[in-house]
Write a protein that holds these residues in place. Structure first.
Motif, PDB file in Angstrom:
ATOM      1  N   GLN A 118       0.793  -1.229   0.000  1.00 28.13           N
ATOM      2  CA  GLN A 118       0.000   0.000   0.000  1.00 28.13           C
ATOM      3  C   GLN A 118       0.828   1.283   0.000  1.00 28.13           C
ATOM      4  N   TYR A 119       1.922   1.260  -0.744  1.00 30.31           N
ATOM      5  CA  TYR A 119       2.626   2.504  -1.055  1.00 30.31           C
ATOM      6  C   TYR A 119       1.915   3.236  -2.191  1.00 30.31           C
ATOM      7  N   GLY A 120       1.125   2.503  -2.957  1.00 31.77           N
ATOM      8  CA  GLY A 120       0.452   3.105  -4.097  1.00 31.77           C
ATOM      9  C   GLY A 120      -0.690   2.234  -4.579  1.00 31.77           C
ATOM     10  N   GLY A 121      -1.390   2.729  -5.601  1.00 29.06           N
ATOM     11  CA  GLY A 121      -2.509   1.981  -6.155  1.00 29.06           C
ATOM     12  C   GLY A 121      -2.644   2.232  -7.641  1.00 29.06           C
ATOM     13  N   ASN A 122      -3.105   1.243  -8.377  1.00 30.60           N
ATOM     14  CA  ASN A 122      -3.296   1.363  -9.823  1.00 30.60           C
ATOM     15  C   ASN A 122      -4.562   2.156 -10.133  1.00 30.60           C
ATOM     16  N   TYR A 123      -4.494   3.043 -11.109  1.00 25.16           N
ATOM     17  CA  TYR A 123      -5.701   3.757 -11.519  1.00 25.16           C
ATOM     18  C   TYR A 123      -6.378   3.045 -12.694  1.00 25.16           C
ATOM     19  N   GLU A 124      -5.767   2.014 -13.225  1.00 24.48           N
ATOM     20  CA  GLU A 124      -6.389   1.132 -14.213  1.00 24.48           C
ATOM     21  C   GLU A 124      -5.941  -0.288 -13.908  1.00 24.48           C
ATOM     22  N   TYR A 125      -6.726  -1.253 -14.406  1.00 24.12           N
ATOM     23  CA  TYR A 125      -6.366  -2.670 -14.231  1.00 24.12           C
ATOM     24  C   TYR A 125      -6.011  -2.941 -12.758  1.00 24.12           C
TER      25      TYR A 125
ATOM     26  N   LEU B 292      -5.384  -6.220  -8.746  1.00 23.85           N
ATOM     27  CA  LEU B 292      -4.416  -6.470  -7.681  1.00 23.85           C
ATOM     28  C   LEU B 292      -4.784  -5.685  -6.430  1.00 23.85           C
ATOM     29  N   ASP B 293      -5.217  -4.441  -6.607  1.00 20.05           N
ATOM     30  CA  ASP B 293      -5.537  -3.545  -5.494  1.00 20.05           C
ATOM     31  C   ASP B 293      -6.753  -4.011  -4.696  1.00 20.05           C
ATOM     32  N   ILE B 294      -7.749  -4.566  -5.407  1.00 20.86           N
ATOM     33  CA  ILE B 294      -8.988  -4.965  -4.728  1.00 20.86           C
ATOM     34  C   ILE B 294      -8.989  -6.459  -4.393  1.00 20.86           C
ATOM     35  N   TYR B 295      -7.832  -7.080  -4.560  1.00 23.76           N
ATOM     36  CA  TYR B 295      -7.611  -8.477  -4.148  1.00 23.76           C
ATOM     37  C   TYR B 295      -8.475  -9.473  -4.911  1.00 23.76           C
ATOM     38  N   ASN B 296      -8.711  -9.169  -6.166  1.00 21.57           N
ATOM     39  CA  ASN B 296      -9.392 -10.126  -7.035  1.00 21.57           C
ATOM     40  C   ASN B 296      -8.310 -10.950  -7.735  1.00 21.57           C
TER      41      ASN B 296
ATOM     42  N   LEU C 220      -3.830   8.457  -3.201  1.00 27.42           N
ATOM     43  CA  LEU C 220      -4.983   7.619  -3.551  1.00 27.42           C
ATOM     44  C   LEU C 220      -5.265   6.639  -2.415  1.00 27.42           C
ATOM     45  N   GLN C 221      -6.506   6.602  -1.957  1.00 33.29           N
ATOM     46  CA  GLN C 221      -6.866   5.642  -0.918  1.00 33.29           C
ATOM     47  C   GLN C 221      -6.734   4.226  -1.468  1.00 33.29           C
ATOM     48  N   PRO C 222      -6.035   3.333  -0.788  1.00 39.09           N
ATOM     49  CA  PRO C 222      -5.874   1.966  -1.291  1.00 39.09           C
ATOM     50  C   PRO C 222      -7.209   1.239  -1.396  1.00 39.09           C
ATOM     51  N   GLY C 223      -7.310   0.403  -2.408  1.00 35.80           N
ATOM     52  CA  GLY C 223      -8.446  -0.503  -2.525  1.00 35.80           C
ATOM     53  C   GLY C 223      -9.734   0.108  -3.015  1.00 35.80           C
ATOM     54  N   LEU C 224      -9.651   1.183  -3.802  1.00 40.00           N
ATOM     55  CA  LEU C 224     -10.867   1.756  -4.380  1.00 40.00           C
ATOM     56  C   LEU C 224     -11.209   1.040  -5.679  1.00 40.00           C
ATOM     57  N   THR C 225     -12.480   1.050  -6.036  1.00 40.29           N
ATOM     58  CA  THR C 225     -12.873   0.547  -7.351  1.00 40.29           C
ATOM     59  C   THR C 225     -12.531   1.616  -8.382  1.00 40.29           C
ATOM     60  N   LEU C 226     -12.497   1.240  -9.652  1.00 36.54           N
ATOM     61  CA  LEU C 226     -12.095   2.177 -10.692  1.00 36.54           C
ATOM     62  C   LEU C 226     -13.006   3.397 -10.761  1.00 36.54           C
ATOM     63  N   ASP C 227     -14.306   3.205 -10.580  1.00 37.92           N
ATOM     64  CA  ASP C 227     -15.217   4.342 -10.655  1.00 37.92           C
ATOM     65  C   ASP C 227     -15.047   5.285  -9.461  1.00 37.92           C
ATOM     66  N   GLN C 228     -14.495   4.781  -8.356  1.00 37.92           N
ATOM     67  CA  GLN C 228     -14.251   5.636  -7.188  1.00 37.92           C
ATOM     68  C   GLN C 228     -12.958   6.452  -7.340  1.00 37.92           C
TER      69      GLN C 228
ATOM     70  N   GLY D  49      -9.281  -2.032   1.365  1.00 34.78           N
ATOM     71  CA  GLY D  49     -10.017  -0.832   1.027  1.00 34.78           C
ATOM     72  C   GLY D  49     -11.482  -1.106   0.773  1.00 34.78           C
ATOM     73  N   PRO D  50     -12.265  -0.070   0.540  1.00 37.03           N
ATOM     74  CA  PRO D  50     -13.716  -0.218   0.366  1.00 37.03           C
ATOM     75  C   PRO D  50     -14.118  -1.010  -0.869  1.00 37.03           C
ATOM     76  N   GLY D  51     -13.222  -1.118  -1.848  1.00 41.29           N
ATOM     77  CA  GLY D  51     -13.555  -1.876  -3.051  1.00 41.29           C
ATOM     78  C   GLY D  51     -13.066  -3.313  -3.018  1.00 41.29           C
ATOM     79  N   SER D  52     -12.547  -3.748  -1.885  1.00 31.90           N
ATOM     80  CA  SER D  52     -11.961  -5.081  -1.774  1.00 31.90           C
ATOM     81  C   SER D  52     -12.965  -6.187  -2.077  1.00 31.90           C
ATOM     82  N   LYS D  53     -12.501  -7.198  -2.803  1.00 32.71           N
ATOM     83  CA  LYS D  53     -13.320  -8.373  -3.097  1.00 32.71           C
ATOM     84  C   LYS D  53     -12.844  -9.581  -2.294  1.00 32.71           C
ATOM     85  N   ASN D  54     -12.221  -9.316  -1.161  1.00 33.08           N
ATOM     86  CA  ASN D  54     -11.663 -10.400  -0.352  1.00 33.08           C
ATOM     87  C   ASN D  54     -12.185 -10.349   1.075  1.00 33.08           C
ATOM     88  N   ASN D  55     -13.470  -9.983   1.211  1.00 35.87           N
ATOM     89  CA  ASN D  55     -14.121  -9.968   2.523  1.00 35.87           C
ATOM     90  C   ASN D  55     -13.372  -9.140   3.562  1.00 35.87           C
TER      91      ASN D  55
END
Length: 468
Positions: A64-71, A74-78, A295-303, A420-426
């Motif tokens: 969590q030093y950074g987050g991807n703004y596309e693709y 990895l960030d949302i743990y899918n 950038l807040q870690p674990g956001l969805t792309l639309d966020q 983060g709020p967009g996480s897909k890993n419960n």
């Protein structure tokens, strides 16, 4: 009768022409196998590239030093099947070749280097996946095409033995050729060996008592020399001339690939709160402003929205072909480990505060940034009752492969690393990566047996030493 005599003559000529044929047609001045000095540069260079790629494209995200703004799967743990560390077996094969040739040549320094690199490489593989082939790995020539998986406890037992042996083998009075990391300086290899030993002992310190061995290493500097300054860092520096350029630098990777990762709120806000000048070294402000926004870690792309509204990784590291280096281990990390060891009463030498202060100061010097005079007294003074040690260590591990993620798995700190709020890993941060799909196919029986012992091929399954 004449025919018989002619046949005998022809036969004798044929035999004499082929007698010694193999010896005659062998160039004794041209070796039939590669020498360690020929293999070592390629191994070090490829390990360095692998380390940079995994740092900028994976380690920076999961720590969590950074987050991807596309693709940003990895960030949302899918996460799915992943071969990013499994591919290191290729370099492990070459390391084994170095060791094999070193033993044949009775060259103990090359053998020691191979043991250190083997340990470094295999530790990353097992720390990322858990159970993994080791005792039977790279033995295709012996007919073992489907190697069994060893438990992580078994692997670590051998890795620590490797480092003990390497330390004993090294002759600091002689140099080696082909060493792109330390220029053949075997004292520096010895320091790397023992500093790596401290890292791995602390890695398993929640599972077994490592106090005796740690004290042995720390209390006997003549026998077990450790890093003594940043000059000893295991840090591969690129020349800047193609092909000796980092995978993330101009000329190999487009700027888009470098800037697709936006600095996180964790990194930006921590640096701002501490008035930490490493902010200006590592991060560029929002384009056209002097403002910083992570950038807040674990956001969805639309966020996430438009990437132009956020800070950026310092582009100087992209355009300057020698600024990105491959950081394997540093003097700063070693001192953070010793500070923790002292704080937990695992070692009696020194003091946690002294080790901590040394670690923080070394990090600033490593990045050529002047540390504020009150940083260790007012801004981030040592405390055994707060997370300051782990937060400062997290900052110091920036771009050091995936070490910050591995350290978080062991300690659970810094505690701001969370889903983060967009996480897909419960709501959980992953503890391992899944085995490559090809491995599940070609080595299905051994892979299945390992999964049964581990529980499942789940990103939330803890590896053996992961105990927080």
């Amino acid at each position: 009768m004449k025919k018989i005599i002619l046949f005998i003559l022809l036969l004798s000529v044929s035999i004499s022409c082929t007698d010694g044929f193999e010896e005659i047609n062998t160039n004794k001045n041209q070796p039939t196998v590669s020498q360690p000095k020929q293999l070592l540069p390629n191994v070090i260079f490829n390990l360095a590239n692998n380390n940079v790629s995994n740092s900028f494209n994976f380690g920076d995200i999961v720590a969590q030093y950074g987050g991807n703004y596309e693709y940003n799967e990895l960030d949302i743990y899918n996460w799915g099947a992943d071969n990013r560390f499994w591919g290191m077996y290729k370099w492990l094969n070459d390391i084994y070749d170095i060791k094999k040739q070193a033993i044949l040549l009775n060259n103990k320094n090359y053998e020691a280097i191979s043991l250190v690199l083997e340990t470094y490489t295999m530790s990353l593989i097992t720390d990322s996946y858990g159970y993994a082939p080791y005792s039977e790995a790279s033995k295709g020539e012996e007919g073992i095409l489907k190697p069994k998986y060893d438990s992580q406890e078994e692997i670590y037992t051998q890795l620590l033995l490797n480092l003990d042996k390497a330390n004993t083998l090294i002759d600091t009075k002689t140099k080696v050729e082909g060493d792109l990391l330390y220029g053949g300086d075997m004292l520096k290899w010895k320091k790397f060996c023992n500093s790596l030993h401290v890292r791995l002992l602390m890695r398993i310190s929640n599972k077994i008592n490592v106090s005796v061995k740690l004290n042995d290493i720390v209390s006997k500097p003549a026998e077990f020399p450790l890093f003594q300054s940043n000059a000893d860092n295991a840090n591969y520096v690129y020349s800047g001339s193609f092909p000796n350029i980092s995978p993330m630098s101009d000329g190999i990777n487009r700027l888009y690939g470098y800037n697709i990762v936006i600095p996180s709120t964790n990194l930006v806000n921590t640096l701002i709160t501490n008035n930490d000048p490493r902010l200006e070294e590592w991060i560029d402000p929002i384009v056209g402003t002097t403002n910083q926004l992570g950038l807040q870690p674990g956001l969805t792309l639309d966020q996430i929205g438009e990437p132009t509204k956020y800070s950026r990784r310092a582009e100087d590291y992209f355009y300057n072909k020698t600024k990105i280096s491959s950081i394997f281990m540093t003097y700063s990390e070693l001192n953070f480990l010793l500070a923790e060891a002292n704080q937990r009463n695992l070692i009696t030498s020194g003091s946690a505060k002294t080790y901590y202060d040394t670690a923080v100061e070394a990090s600033f010097k490593q990045w050529n940034v002047i540390m504020p005079t009150d940083y260790l007294t007012t801004t981030a003074p040592y405390s055994a009752t707060s997370e300051v040690l782990y937060t400062q260590k997290w900052l110091a591990l920036y771009h050091t492969g995936v070490e910050a993620w591995l350290d978080w798995k062991r300690t659970g700190k810094p505690s701001f690393i969370k889903a983060g709020p967009g996480s897909k890993n419960n709501g959980k941060v992953p503890r391992r990566i899944m085995y490559p799909s090809l491995e599940q196919s070609v080595n299905a029986e051994n892979n299945s047996e390992a999964l049964q012992k581990m529980g499942s091929d789940d990103i939330n399954v803890k590896v053996w030493w992961d105990n927080f």
